[in-house]
Write an enzyme that holds these catalytic residues in place. Structure first.
Site, PDB file in Angstrom:
ATOM      1  N   GLU A  45       0.880  -1.173   0.000  1.00 16.02           N
ATOM      2  CA  GLU A  45       0.000   0.000   0.000  1.00 16.02           C
ATOM      3  C   GLU A  45       0.909   1.212   0.000  1.00 16.02           C
ATOM      4  O   GLU A  45       1.599   1.480   0.979  1.00 16.02           O
ATOM      5  CB  GLU A  45      -0.897  -0.019   1.248  1.00 16.02           C
ATOM      6  N   ASP A  72      -4.978   9.676   9.153  1.00 17.82           N
ATOM      7  CA  ASP A  72      -3.754   9.021   9.601  1.00 17.82           C
ATOM      8  C   ASP A  72      -3.265   9.625  10.910  1.00 17.82           C
ATOM      9  O   ASP A  72      -3.619  10.743  11.259  1.00 17.82           O
ATOM     10  CB  ASP A  72      -2.656   9.187   8.539  1.00 17.82           C
TER      11      ASP A  72
END
Lengths: 256, 398
Positions: free
Chosen positions: A46, A57
């Site tokens: 990824e 995030d």
């Protein structure tokens, strides 16, 4: 058969997807890091596209993005770096990032360049299903890319089924409703993953967020097709110069 | 054809701007709010409590003041909507009172907020104290240094102030941290956003709570001049909450001119500016599509303005739509023009405005109005918090 389908058909269980940030730790280390991940036994990569405001995030990934951006990473540079990717990387590669840089690049041009580089799928966490269905799905499909949605413990069954129907490649199960890198209470996570198992979804399920070592990886894999490691790997890379050795050591610890 | 400039469609779009570009981790919280906010706000018991608090606690209605000497100077009739007289010193409290009542009705126990200059943080800490709810305010590390008095006010009101240390360490990063907190606390937490930004339904909800400003202006003008409609309304725009409130009940009245004033900072061409419509392009930040200052690569740029309240790289989606449709006229004022306007108002009317509001006043120099026109300027906040900047401008040692 597509590379993503292939990996799940061949392996089915214990699929290891590792996140890395493009341009981290050095702007030119994108491909070397991917190569190191493939050599060390990762099944899927990824690849994070750095963004100034990555609100899904945690701190570790935001810091890696900041370093990459300071190093001069851009989407144009990334696609330049990825041109020779398929000469050396044979495992599936999924791009993860945020909508704004993609929109500025041009959504269709982005999909075209990603497909041309041999990218297999996209994860854009701030692109919701309504906008995806009405505006972007046709473009993603046209370039043969998979699109992967996230589900959380708070996602209702109806919505899990809808997101599963819109996804291809795999479904990304956030192990708790949290930004990446936090410690988890695994008992609650296991309950949630069991619930997902019982739905009989179309897509394989990979568990992300909070996976960092052999213990968390193998526990996640009990209830899913595999797991995604992000922050823990980025932390391991930080400050290292021998990327291959660091990666080998890190993945060995996860796979046991 | 657009039916109304005031309200978004069902998906939260004002024309092409708005929406809810949020990760799945926020979906349930935002959806819970979207499904319930209109019903909650329409509930008579809610309205009764909201109106009572606006009156007895916030000090509404705020006066609509005919500024005679300012009017004389500009050769027109200037009215100031005195939001600076609200409790906590700015219009921000109109919104936080509304949202705390929504949070209460959704059964939330923990309140989070972002703040730049600290005005919204103070207004949030205030209503949390009022309701006895836990309050956590995210504030950029740089802003904490620059705005010590407001940090102290929030703490005195019982709030926990958490420094945002990521990115540029200012308002946009504080907003990112607040959103992350909400992701990590999906059950008991309510996020009180301070402006008409964020994912749908926030821009609409905040605009509704601030719309009390234009509702009062209409009634007050009717009493003073026999018509509810002025020739123009003027407000400053950062995210744009006081502007949304000032414009709201005039947006669908084509005879009323709508003037939004952005912060030009050191000047539009200096790379030290916060004029999002002039320097931005359509983009996505903090959950909605709007005008956004960004690099060619789509990274969010750091804005600059002398006024911390206007120091935001985006603008609410309602305003983006007013800009592209031409319904609103978008002006901008530099730091110096705002300072000049602030000193002018102090000397002519005996009112020290907030630096944000001074940008709106600066528009009087930029647009010519007729002698018989009636112009309303929103004086969104008072200048106490900006005394250090004003003292520097006077050459006084701080």
């Amino acid at each position: 058969m597509s590379r993503l389908k292939d990996v799940f058909a061949k392996k089915g269980k214990n699929v290891l997807n590792v996140y890395c940030t493009a341009g981290f730790p050095q702007v030119n280390s994108t491909l070397p890091v991917m190569q190191a991940l493939q050599d060390s036994g990762a099944d899927i990569i990824e690849l994070g596209m750095p963004y100034s405001d990555p609100l899904a995030d945690g701190e570790v990934i935001q810091n890696s993005s900041t370093i990459a951006l300071q190093g001069g990473m851009t989407l144009s540079l990334l696609f330049e770096q990825l041109k020779p990717m398929r000469n050396q990387i044979h495992i599936p590669v999924v791009l993860m990032g945020y909508m704004n840089p993609v929109l500025q690049y041009g959504f269709e041009k982005f999909c075209a360049d990603a497909a041309a580089a041999g990218v297999d799928g996209l994860i854009l966490p701030d692109l919701p299903p309504f906008e995806f269905e009405t505006t972007y799905k046709a473009i993603v499909d046209r370039y043969g890319l998979s699109f992967i949605f996230l589900v959380t413990p708070e996602t209702s069954e109806t919505r899990v089924r809808k997101l599963d129907a819109l996804s291809s490649g795999f479904l990304y199960a956030v192990s708790s409703s949290s930004t990446t890198g936090n410690e988890k209470d695994f008992a609650a996570v296991e309950q949630y993953l069991e619930r997902l198992q019982h739905y009989g979804l179309n897509n394989p399920v990979l568990v992300g967020f909070g996976i960092k070592d052999q213990d968390t990886f193998s526990r996640a894999c009990k209830y899913a097709n595999g797991a995604i490691i992000g922050s823990a790997y980025i932390k391991a890379l930080d400050g290292q110069t021998d990327l291959a050795a660091t990666t080998r050591h890190f993945i060995k610890n996860v796979l046991g | 054809m657009q039916v109304s400039y005031k309200q978004p469609d069902e998906q939260g779009y004002y024309g092409e701007f708005g929406g809810a570009y949020i990760p799945e981790m926020l979906y349930r919280n935002v959806e819970e709010l979207r499904e319930n906010y209109l019903e909650i706000i329409a509930d008579p018991a809610f309205q009764k409590e909201y109106q009572l608090l606006l009156t007895d606690y916030a000090g509404r209605a705020t006066p609509l003041y005919y500024a005679a000497r300012l009017s004389e100077k500009y050769g027109t009739n200037v009215y100031l909507k005195r939001e600076d007289l609200c409790h906590t010193g700015a219009h921000k409290v109109n919104n936080t009172i509304g949202q705390i009542l929504v949070a209460e009705r959704l059964g939330k126990k923990r309140i989070i907020a972002e703040t730049g200059a600290g005005q919204h943080g103070v207004a949030t800490a205030t209503v949390c104290a009022l309701k006895g709810l836990e309050c956590i305010v995210y504030m950029g590390e740089k802003d904490i240094e620059r705005q010590a008095p407001n940090v102290a006010r929030m703490k005195m009101l019982g709030a926990t102030v958490i420094p945002a240390k990521s990115g540029s360490k200012t308002l946009k990063d504080a907003t990112n941290e607040a959103i992350r907190d909400w992701i990590n606390n999906p059950n008991d937490t309510f996020y009180i956003i301070g402006s008409v930004v964020g994912p749908h339904p926030y821009p609409d909800m905040v605009a509704r709570f601030q719309s009390v400003i234009s509702k009062e202006i209409r009634a007050q003008l009717a009493e003073k001049i026999g018509t509810e409609l002025p020739h123009a309304v003027i407000a400053c725009v950062g995210g744009g909450s006081n502007a949304a409130g000032t414009f709201y009940h005039f947006l669908d009245e084509p005879s009323v001119g709508i003037y939004a004033v952005e912060a030009a900072g050191c000047g539009i061409d200096t790379h030290m500016s916060a004029a999002a419509t002039q320097l931005g392009k359509p983009g996505i930040l903090h959950g909605s599509k709007s005008f956004l200052m960004q690099t060619a690569d789509g990274q969010v740029e750091e804005p600059y303005s002398i006024s911390a309240g206007l120091d935001y790289p985006g603008i609410g989606p309602m305003h983006a739509n007013l800009f592209v449709t031409g319904r609103g006229t978008f002006l901008n004022a530099t730091d110096q023009e705002a300072l000049d306007a602030a000193f002018e108002l102090a000397k002519l009317e005996g009112i020290i405005p907030a630096l944000e509001s001074a940008h709106a006043l600066a528009a009087l120099n930029k647009v010519s109005f007729a002698k018989d026109d009636h112009i309303v300027v929103c004086l969104s906040g008072r200048g106490d918090k900006d005394m250090e900047t004003y003292m520097k401008a006077m050459g006084t040692k701080v």
